[in-house]
Scaffold this active site. Structure first.
Site: not given
Ligand code: AHR
Length: 502
Positions: A27, A173, A244, A292
């Site tokens: 990214e 997202e 995450y 991710e």
């Protein structure tokens, strides 16, 4: 010592390991691009500014596919800023990361890097501030052979042949209020469906990923997937998932059990997708693109953002511990166990930003602790995932309640007759694991590698001490009568390899 058992039998199969499970993510964020993969003038950089040391580590990591250019960044990105003569490229405000984007690196540079790294590109289009037209323009630039304005522009910029990018993400997202251009599920679903339809007119050979939830804790989770897929199911091939796990609170039993959450998340995303399939009477089943995932000390993010606009500021450069490596190894075990429904997975990110590879600008690059379980899994998880149902002790965690101490995945490479067993002891006591291999006669032990976070849970690799956390060899497993017993240290990730004994 606590004991546990696992039976491995080729009759019980989950699915083939898609090599795209070993993906990563680049990214425009912090020093992932600038100072990470791209640093003109660095002693290890080639003529195009690609850091050779980072390229070598990327290959060693075994990365197969790389998602680009974001992430939150993509939701305000104008792709055309990043192509053409370097001197003409505008400097822009990147609202996602409060940074200045110089656009010195763009699509053409990324494609050159992907070729050098031998990875498949996975592009995201901006559905935050942009829409159908810009997505089609980018696809025309990338994949159309020539004879049209944007394809000819690519050729003018030096890329005669189309890039042939197969994988495309429909935004990033958009369920998150932090996202520039955040949308409701209906707003996003409509836009994603129309963008998908138009993109497939430009290039029918592409595969498309619709945005799922940013994590399982989102208030809209599951309803978001159902609504988005009501709009998009017929046009897309994957639904994304992101997650995450944050070790900041120091609750070690809970962070070590993170894979319990990922496991449930995948099951629930699949259920939501299959619900829409059933409702719409569709026989084609979607796969999950877990594009991710990682460990992220998220409590440190705000401090990173409390500063003025800067070019490639160091952002979320987490230093990973031995414990984090065990967690990452277990998240990979979970992805393997869902090989029938997870077709793509990208660890976020590749360099510097919550990454397995760290660099110093102008200085060295090194492997973080989490590099090792990824590299070994990518190298040895080849073939068919077999269903394993380990039995053994459970222990309590504050976040997830009682969890099984042992997690396993077994991958059989029928071509070579080899077997890789990934075994994670999430508990705080050693385990004696009995492996029953009677369904695979003739196998002998090759090696047992471990990442042991029991003795020194916070040990980490740094520029000065880059090999403090590395896999250690334990006794080679001895197979006798189709069984062997191996010792799994407390809080450890383990790879057990077997091959024909003669
Ligand atoms: O990987 C860091 C960020 O985490 C990404 O930009 C975003 O998609 C996610 O929230």
């Amino acid at each position: 010592m606590n004991t546990a058992q696992v039976v491995i039998d080729p009759a019980f199969r989950i699915g083939e390991v898609d090599r795209r499970l070993f993906g990563s993510f680049v990214e425009h964020m912090g020093r992932c691009v600038y100072g990470g993969v791209f640093e003109p003038g660095h002693p290890a950089a080639d003529d195009a500014g690609r850091r050779g040391d980072v390229l070598a580590l990327t290959r060693e990591l075994g990365v197969t596919v790389v998602r680009y250019p974001g992430g939150n960044f993509v939701s305000g990105y104008r792709w055309e800023d990043g192509v053409g003569p370097a001197g003409d490229r505008p400097r822009r405000l990147d609202l996602a990361w409060k940074s200045i984007e110089t656009n010195a690196f763009g699509l053409d540079e990324f494609m050159g890097w992907a070729r050098a790294a031998d990875v498949e590109p996975m592009m995201a289009v901006n559905l935050g501030t942009r829409g159908v037209q810009e997505a089609c323009d980018l696809l025309e630039y990338a994949n159309h052979r020539g004879g049209s304005h944007l394809a000819d522009l690519r050729r003018k910029h030096g890329a005669e042949e189309p890039y042939g990018i197969r994988l495309w993400c429909l935004g990033n997202e958009l369920d998150g209020p932090w996202q520039v251009g955040h949308k409701t599920a209906d707003e996003y679903g409509r836009l994603a469906a129309e963008t998908a339809r138009a993109m497939k007119l430009v290039d029918p050979s592409i595969s498309l990923v619709a945005c799922g939830s940013s994590n399982r804790g989102m208030p809209t989770f599951a309803a978001w997937e159902a609504t988005v897929l009501e709009h998009t199911y017929e046009h897309v091939d994957y639904i994304s998932a992101h997650t995450y796990y944050d070790p900041s609170d120091g609750d070690r039993p809970s962070i070590l059990a993170s894979a319990v959450d990922m496991d449930a998340f995948i099951t629930e995303v699949v259920a939501a997708a299959d619900y829409v399939a059933a409702k719409q009477r569709r026989t084609r089943r979607l796969k999950v693109s877990f594009d991710e995932w990682n460990v992220w000390y998220q409590s440190r993010l705000q401090a990173d953002l409390d500063r003025d606009w800067a070019e490639a500021p160091p952002l979320i450069e987490d230093t990973y511990t031995a414990t984090d490596a065990v967690v990452v190894g277990d998240l990979l075990v979970t992805l393997l166990r869902h090989a029938d429904r997870v077709g793509i997975a990208c660890q976020a990110q590749l360099a510097n930003v919550i990454a397995p590879i760290r660099t110093i600008t102008g200085g060295p690059a090194w492997r973080q602790s989490i590099f090792h379980p990824f590299a070994l899994t990518a190298r040895h998880a080849r073939g068919t995932v077999l269903r394993t149902e380990p039995t053994g002790p459970a222990h309590d965690t504050a976040r997830y309640g009682p969890v099984p101490s042992l997690d396993t995945a077994a991958v059989l490479d029928e071509e070579h007759g080899t077997l890789a067993v990934f075994a994670v002891n999430r508990g705080d006591r050693p385990l004696a694991l009995d492996v029953d291999l009677r369904g695979l006669p003739g196998l002998g032990g090759v090696e047992h590698l471990t990442i042991d976070a029991g003795a020194d849970p916070d040990a980490a690799n740094t520029a000065d001490d880059p090999d403090r956390v590395t896999p250690q060899a334990l006794a080679v497993p001895v197979v006798d009568g189709g069984r062997c017993t191996v010792a799994l240290p407390a809080a450890s990730w383990n790879l057990l390899r077997f091959a024909p004994a003669n």
